[in-house]
Design a protein around this motif. Structure first.
Motif, mmCIF file in Angstrom:
data_model
loop_
_atom_site.group_PDB
_atom_site.id
_atom_site.type_symbol
_atom_site.label_atom_id
_atom_site.label_comp_id
_atom_site.label_asym_id
_atom_site.label_seq_id
_atom_site.Cartn_x
_atom_site.Cartn_y
_atom_site.Cartn_z
ATOM 1 N N ASN A 167 44.129 -66.854 -2.488
ATOM 2 C CA ASN A 167 43.829 -67.947 -1.615
ATOM 3 C C ASN A 167 42.785 -67.444 -0.439
ATOM 4 O O ASN A 167 43.164 -67.180 0.931
ATOM 5 N N ASP A 168 41.913 -66.270 -0.979
ATOM 6 C CA ASP A 168 40.818 -65.818 -0.098
ATOM 7 C C ASP A 168 41.263 -64.769 0.775
ATOM 8 O O ASP A 168 40.521 -64.400 1.596
ATOM 9 N N LYS A 169 42.481 -64.254 0.513
ATOM 10 C CA LYS A 169 43.006 -63.171 1.342
ATOM 11 C C LYS A 169 43.037 -61.965 0.249
ATOM 12 O O LYS A 169 43.498 -62.099 -0.869
ATOM 13 N N THR A 170 42.767 -60.669 0.721
ATOM 14 C CA THR A 170 42.794 -59.496 0.009
ATOM 15 C C THR A 170 44.291 -59.179 -0.226
ATOM 16 O O THR A 170 45.222 -59.274 0.605
ATOM 17 N N ALA A 171 44.573 -59.077 -1.386
ATOM 18 C CA ALA A 171 45.881 -58.874 -2.112
ATOM 19 C C ALA A 171 46.218 -57.360 -1.582
ATOM 20 O O ALA A 171 45.462 -56.396 -1.738
ATOM 21 N N LYS A 172 47.505 -57.040 -1.392
ATOM 22 C CA LYS A 172 47.804 -55.666 -0.731
ATOM 23 C C LYS A 172 48.713 -55.279 -1.363
ATOM 24 O O LYS A 172 49.260 -53.958 -1.518
ATOM 25 N N ASP B 205 48.202 -71.215 -6.230
ATOM 26 C CA ASP B 205 47.370 -70.272 -5.675
ATOM 27 C C ASP B 205 45.928 -69.904 -6.561
ATOM 28 O O ASP B 205 45.685 -70.087 -7.695
ATOM 29 N N SER C 171 42.064 -60.804 -4.786
ATOM 30 C CA SER C 171 42.464 -61.829 -3.707
ATOM 31 C C SER C 171 43.196 -63.012 -4.209
ATOM 32 O O SER C 171 43.258 -63.328 -5.316
#
Length: 251
Positions: A34-39, A50, A32
């Motif tokens: 910044n608390d968002k799952t990396a795609k 970050d 992740s």
């Protein structure tokens, strides 16, 4: 503008595997930013801003590492060797991904201070012949070393290949007495680093070095608490002294 780099490059540099292995980590949602799952493992991130997590654990990114090693005899100052152990073989696995190399070299039978890093610019500055970085050695010498040798070294001596050395400072700790089997004990400070220079300088005045240990390189002094074969990272103060010394020399 903040510096950016690819996510997979950052994670590879912090020991999370090859880029293909990191791509699999991202694919299964283990990374992740910044608390968002990396795609996308190739996405651009800012290491200094970050917040990057792998399996819920924060990633501590470091671009450079700096290690002080008390090199033992019998180990070569190289990144790889087909016959002998190298100085990199003495380090822990946590440094394997940093692509560390020795700054300069010590002979296989020489002990003492060796700086290991992956900072090419700092290494270049320390090794540049134009910088004249002082290096101090402790040596035990067969033969009576005296004031005439100190004077010769201060003028510069002619080596076996005809090269005349820069002036060097010879500090005689014990003059030695060959008739009683006593070796001379000295400290020698050089402003250059020719091949086998300490040994060849004493050979030029009819003496033989039988033990050699490097004590310092520029402002960096070997930690007396480090046993031979041990290493540690430089302190913030030691690194700052190195950086400041380079700035002074560049100025």
């Amino acid at each position: 503008m903040k510096a950016t780099m690819r996510l997979d490059k950052l994670l590879a540099h912090t020991g999370y595997g090859t880029r293909s292995e990191i791509k699999l980590l991202v694919k299964r949602g283990a990374v992740s930013v910044n608390d968002k799952t990396a795609k996308d493992s190739g996405m651009q991130v800012q290491p200094d801003r970050d917040r990057i997590m792998v399996e819920g654990e924060p990633v501590a990114y470091r671009q450079f590492v700096y290690l002080m090693l008390n090199k033992p005899q019998g180990v070569v100052s190289a990144t790889e060797d087909t016959r002998d152990r190298t100085v990199l073989d003495l380090l822990g696995d946590e440094y394997a991904h940093f692509e560390i190399f020795p700054v300069g070299r010590l002979d296989k039978d020489t002990e003492g201070l060796l700086l290991l890093t992956n900072d090419g610019k700092l290494a270049h500055n320390l090794l540049s012949p134009r910088k004249h970085v002082p290096k101090t050695y402790y040596a035990e010498v067969d033969g009576a070393v005296g004031a005439d040798d100190a004077e010769a070294f201060a003028r510069g001596v002619t080596l076996d290949d005809g090269y005349v050395t820069m002036p060097a400072r010879l500090n005689i700790l014990h003059g030695g007495n060959p008739d009683q089997g006593q070796r001379s004990i000295i400290e020698l400070t050089l402003m250059e680093g020719k091949f086998h220079q300490v040994k060849r300088m004493f050979q030029a005045v009819g003496k033989k070095v039988v033990f050699l240990k490097r004590l310092s390189m520029g402002p960096l002094v070997l930690d007396p608490a480090l046993r031979t074969g041990q290493s540690r990272e430089l302190t913030a103060a030691e690194l700052e002294q190195l950086v400041q010394a380079q700035r002074w020399q560049e100025g």
